[in-house]
Structure formats: C-alpha cells, structure tokens
Design a protein around this motif. Structure first.
Motif, PDB file in Angstrom:
ATOM      1  N   LEU A 152      52.142  85.928 -11.388  1.00 56.27           N
ATOM      2  CA  LEU A 152      52.569  87.286 -11.721  1.00 56.27           C
ATOM      3  C   LEU A 152      53.605  87.273 -12.832  1.00 56.27           C
ATOM      4  CD1 LEU A 152      52.523  90.318 -11.182  1.00 56.27           C
ATOM      5  CD2 LEU A 152      54.152  89.941  -9.317  1.00 56.27           C
ATOM      6  N   ALA A 153      54.569  86.362 -12.747  1.00 59.79           N
ATOM      7  CA  ALA A 153      55.587  86.268 -13.800  1.00 59.79           C
ATOM      8  C   ALA A 153      54.959  85.892 -15.140  1.00 59.79           C
ATOM      9  CB  ALA A 153      56.653  85.255 -13.404  1.00 59.79           C
ATOM     10  N   VAL A 154      54.008  84.971 -15.114  1.00 60.36           N
ATOM     11  CA  VAL A 154      53.324  84.561 -16.350  1.00 60.36           C
ATOM     12  C   VAL A 154      52.552  85.740 -16.934  1.00 60.36           C
ATOM     13  CG1 VAL A 154      51.504  83.092 -17.290  1.00 60.36           C
ATOM     14  CG2 VAL A 154      53.215  82.114 -15.745  1.00 60.36           C
ATOM     15  N   ALA A 155      51.865  86.493 -16.084  1.00 57.78           N
ATOM     16  CA  ALA A 155      51.078  87.633 -16.558  1.00 57.78           C
ATOM     17  C   ALA A 155      51.960  88.711 -17.189  1.00 57.78           C
ATOM     18  CB  ALA A 155      50.269  88.231 -15.411  1.00 57.78           C
ATOM     19  N   LEU A 156      53.199  88.820 -16.714  1.00 56.43           N
ATOM     20  CA  LEU A 156      54.122  89.838 -17.233  1.00 56.43           C
ATOM     21  C   LEU A 156      54.952  89.348 -18.424  1.00 56.43           C
ATOM     22  CD1 LEU A 156      55.417  91.295 -13.846  1.00 56.43           C
ATOM     23  CD2 LEU A 156      54.120  92.566 -15.579  1.00 56.43           C
ATOM     24  N   ARG A 157      54.785  88.098 -18.790  1.00 54.73           N
ATOM     25  CA  ARG A 157      55.664  87.493 -19.787  1.00 54.73           C
ATOM     26  C   ARG A 157      55.624  88.230 -21.124  1.00 54.73           C
ATOM     27  NH1 ARG A 157      55.890  81.199 -19.165  1.00 54.73           N
ATOM     28  NH2 ARG A 157      56.642  82.003 -17.169  1.00 54.73           N
ATOM     29  N   ASP A 158      54.460  88.724 -21.512  1.00 52.33           N
ATOM     30  CA  ASP A 158      54.359  89.417 -22.817  1.00 52.33           C
ATOM     31  C   ASP A 158      54.291  90.926 -22.650  1.00 52.33           C
ATOM     32  OD1 ASP A 158      51.844  89.557 -21.670  1.00 52.33           O
ATOM     33  OD2 ASP A 158      50.755  89.164 -23.536  1.00 52.33           O
ATOM     34  N   PHE A 159      54.645  91.426 -21.477  1.00 47.59           N
ATOM     35  CA  PHE A 159      54.623  92.868 -21.223  1.00 47.59           C
ATOM     36  C   PHE A 159      55.885  93.505 -21.795  1.00 47.59           C
ATOM     37  CE2 PHE A 159      55.651  96.352 -18.067  1.00 47.59           C
ATOM     38  CZ  PHE A 159      54.740  97.266 -18.581  1.00 47.59           C
ATOM     39  N   VAL A 160      55.700  94.532 -22.603  1.00 47.28           N
ATOM     40  CA  VAL A 160      56.818  95.245 -23.228  1.00 47.28           C
ATOM     41  C   VAL A 160      56.709  96.721 -22.871  1.00 47.28           C
ATOM     42  CG1 VAL A 160      57.930  95.858 -25.406  1.00 47.28           C
ATOM     43  CG2 VAL A 160      56.891  93.592 -25.132  1.00 47.28           C
ATOM     44  N   GLN A 214      62.574  88.738 -18.709  1.00 47.78           N
ATOM     45  CA  GLN A 214      61.323  89.472 -18.862  1.00 47.78           C
ATOM     46  C   GLN A 214      61.190  90.488 -17.729  1.00 47.78           C
ATOM     47  OE1 GLN A 214      58.518  86.003 -17.768  1.00 47.78           O
ATOM     48  NE2 GLN A 214      57.682  87.758 -16.629  1.00 47.78           N
ATOM     49  N   PRO A 215      60.240  91.429 -17.826  1.00 45.94           N
ATOM     50  CA  PRO A 215      59.969  92.324 -16.697  1.00 45.94           C
ATOM     51  C   PRO A 215      59.435  91.523 -15.511  1.00 45.94           C
ATOM     52  CG  PRO A 215      59.056  93.222 -18.721  1.00 45.94           C
ATOM     53  CD  PRO A 215      59.454  91.807 -19.020  1.00 45.94           C
ATOM     54  N   LEU A 216      59.915  91.854 -14.309  1.00 45.65           N
ATOM     55  CA  LEU A 216      59.533  91.146 -13.093  1.00 45.65           C
ATOM     56  C   LEU A 216      59.349  92.114 -11.935  1.00 45.65           C
ATOM     57  CD1 LEU A 216      62.117  88.229 -13.345  1.00 45.65           C
ATOM     58  CD2 LEU A 216      59.648  88.000 -13.661  1.00 45.65           C
ATOM     59  N   HIS A 217      58.619  91.676 -10.925  1.00 42.62           N
ATOM     60  CA  HIS A 217      58.428  92.475  -9.709  1.00 42.62           C
ATOM     61  C   HIS A 217      59.762  92.768  -9.049  1.00 42.62           C
ATOM     62  CE1 HIS A 217      57.551  93.243  -5.454  1.00 42.62           C
ATOM     63  NE2 HIS A 217      56.337  93.622  -5.825  1.00 42.62           N
ATOM     64  N   ASN A 218      60.587  91.740  -8.852  1.00 40.82           N
ATOM     65  CA  ASN A 218      61.976  91.866  -8.408  1.00 40.82           C
ATOM     66  C   ASN A 218      62.146  92.211  -6.926  1.00 40.82           C
ATOM     67  OD1 ASN A 218      64.793  91.717  -9.303  1.00 40.82           O
ATOM     68  ND2 ASN A 218      64.885  93.919  -8.914  1.00 40.82           N
TER      69      ASN A 218
END
Length: 354
Positions: A152-160, A214-218
């Motif tokens: 999930l973190a990898v998938a969100l890595r390029d999310f802006v 980066q953006p994360l579920h948190n």
C-alpha cells in the motif's frame, strides 16, 4: 475525567471532528436508490466522525455508503477518494475498497440534508471477512499484514493531492503536541507516557524530519484490516482511509506494528513478524530502523491520550473511541521493559531474517 469542550478545544485545535447529527437509514436508502440505482437492505455501522451504512443488494453484492462529516475539509474527503482510485490502478490486486460511481459517473456527491448540512457522499464496495481483532493471531497473518502494508505504501508513493498535507492530530510527527493534554491520562500511567514522549522528542524527531514522506493510510489497526474467513492467515481487506495524511513513510509501519506488540515477556516478538515482512517488500533505511521502536511506543501513547480525551468529550460514543485503549496501555507497559538498544537489535535481526 471531564474535559470542558471549550477549554480543551482552545488547548488543542487539532482535535478530531465533532460527531455529526445522524442520518436516518431510510434517508440513506433513498439516496442510494436515487443516485446509484441500487435497491438494498441497509444498516448503520459504528463510526467516530462520519455516517456509514452497510448495504446488501438482492443479488448478494454488498457496499458501504459513507456520508462524510459536514465539518471535514472537502479536500481531505477527496484525498481519500482519489487515493483509493490511485491504488486500484497502481496495485490492482491489493484488497482495498473500490469506489462505485453514481449513475452520472461521479466518484463523490455533495448532498444537502434536513439539518441544513452539506455532506460528501460516496459508495464503496464492502470487503467481507473477519476483522483482524477477531481472527486468531498467527505469524502467517502478521506477515501478510506487513506485506500488504508495504504494498500500500509503495502504491501511494507517487500519489499527489492538494489535501495530503493537512495537519492531523493522529499523525505521529505531531505527538509532542499532546503534552498540554496529559491531564487526560490516569495518574498511574502518566510517568510512563511522559517518558515515551521525552524519548520521541530527543531521539526520534531529529531523524523523523529527514525521512522520506508521502501520503499514507495512517491507521493500520486491527479494526481496519479484514482477514479471509477461510484461511484466517490472509488479508482480504484494508479499510477506512479516514486518517490518511502525508507523513514520514516509516510511521505507517510503526502504527501497524504497535497493534501487534503483546503484553508478555517478549512484547515485541509478534510485531517483528510484521516488520520483517514489510522490510522484505519495501526495505527500511538504517535510520528508519533506528527509530522504529520509539515510533511504536509513541503510537501507543497517542492511542491512550487521544482516546481518553475524546471519550471524555463524547461519552455517548466512548465504547467505540476506547476500543483500543486497554490493549495499548498493557502493551506499552510491557514494551517499556525493553531498552532502546534491546529493541533496536531485535528489529535489526528481524530485518536480516534472523
């Protein structure tokens, strides 16, 4: 402890959103029919801030209707929507809810309700299974949680997204701001809580501000992880992106690991299964590993402090708010028996496959 809402709000403006007025099930059901063309049985789900409903269509398909808190920033609500859409493209096999578009193809609606509020409405797929906190614990399950968290973190890595940098009290990087609120913590726990925050400020913060962000579920706690009911060892759902924000990447792992520590003479051992599996998918930097224990302990402290504050303010919802508090307190007491050196050595060995 009763905390006057006005004085507490003044003490910390980052406290969570107030609970919104309830939406009747019949109103939610009519809304789904009007905008999604879906006839379904409906029942309310527990939630701290939003109004959530579980729907079951005649064909057996199930959905979740999410009606956002009217006070929530629209950019923050949209952050969650767009993150789900982004992850669905980046890692299609990752088990997250999918956004169901309206009849007009919209991912979100803004609807006016009888109380005069305007609220964002979304329909998501329902992920069936056993909530992790009800599933039998195992190394295999913890490993799969670690792998899914890393993916999930990898998938969100390029999310802006423009809403990603909003400030959230549940973000570990802001933990030091809890100090003025420690009166909410029972006196017997306060010394340990203060000690953890001291270590966080002295040892973790100088490193944390330099780490990849980066953006994360948190909020990868066991209530937000769904387990396959047959195998009991495989994650089949990661839900509730409501605490999503941009923060240091390591914080997501720290949160997930904090809920896997145990109240035993090897308190960190179960969490190491998760950490090792995460590291195998998304390798941790040495400086991330060096402060991971501090962040795990800090998350436990945050759970204790924030939940006590919010339960005092909203006693009608205290059962839901305090659902993780007792375990966090017990686990914090046990991991406090470890020194930072001992804990860091255990984490290093786990990441090396020992």
């Amino acid at each position: 402890m009763q905390i006057p809402r006005s004085s507490a709000d003044a003490a910390h403006p980052l406290d969570g959103l107030r609970a919104a007025g309830p939406i009747a099930e019949a109103r939610a059901q009519a809304l789904v029919m009007e905008h999604y063309g879906l006839s379904a049985a409906i029942r309310r789900l527990d939630s701290e801030r939003d109004q959530n409903f579980r729907l079951r269509a005649p064909n057996g398909c199930e959905y979740v209707l999410k009606i956002a808190n009217p006070d929530e920033d629209r950019a923050v609500t949209n952050l969650q929507t767009e993150a789900l859409r982004h992850v669905a493209v980046r890692d299609p096999l990752l088990p997250i809810p999918r956004i169901i578009p309206t009849r007009d193809g919209a991912a979100e609606l803004e609807i006016g309700f009888d109380d005069g509020s305007m609220r964002v409405v979304r329909l998501l797929t329902f992920l069936a299974g056993t909530p992790m906190h009800q599933a039998p614990p195992s190394a295999a399950l913890r490993g799969d949680v670690g792998r899914c968290a890393a993916r999930l973190a990898v998938a969100l890595r390029d999310f802006v997204h423009p809403g990603a940098n909003h400030k959230l009290l549940w973000d570990i990087q802001h933990a030091a701001e809890l100090r003025p609120l420690l009166d909410a913590v029972p006196p017997a726990q306060r010394v340990l809580v203060e000690r953890v925050l001291d270590h966080f400020v002295a040892d973790a913060v100088p490193v944390l501000v330099q780490l990849p962000k980066q953006p994360l579920h948190n909020d990868l706690n066991p209530h937000n992880i769904v387990v396959d009911a047959d195998s009991q060892t495989r994650v089949c759902g990661i839900i509730d992106f409501g605490d999503m924000t941009a923060t240091a990447r390591i914080n997501d792992l720290a949160i997930a690991a904090a809920y896997q520590a145990t109240d035993s003479d090897e308190p960190l051992a179960p969490a190491l299964d998760l950490i090792a599996a995460y590291h195998a998918v998304s390798p941790l930097e040495p400086r991330e590993r060096a402060i991971l224990f501090d962040l795990i302990a800090t998350r436990m402290v945050m759970t204790i402090v924030i939940s006590n504050i919010r339960a005092a303010r909203y006693p009608e919802n205290s059962g839901y708010i305090l659902r993780n508090n007792k375990q966090a307190s017990a686990r914090l007491a046990w991991i406090a028996t470890l020194t930072r050196t001992q804990a860091t050595q255990q984490i290093e060995r786990a990441c090396q496959g020992e």
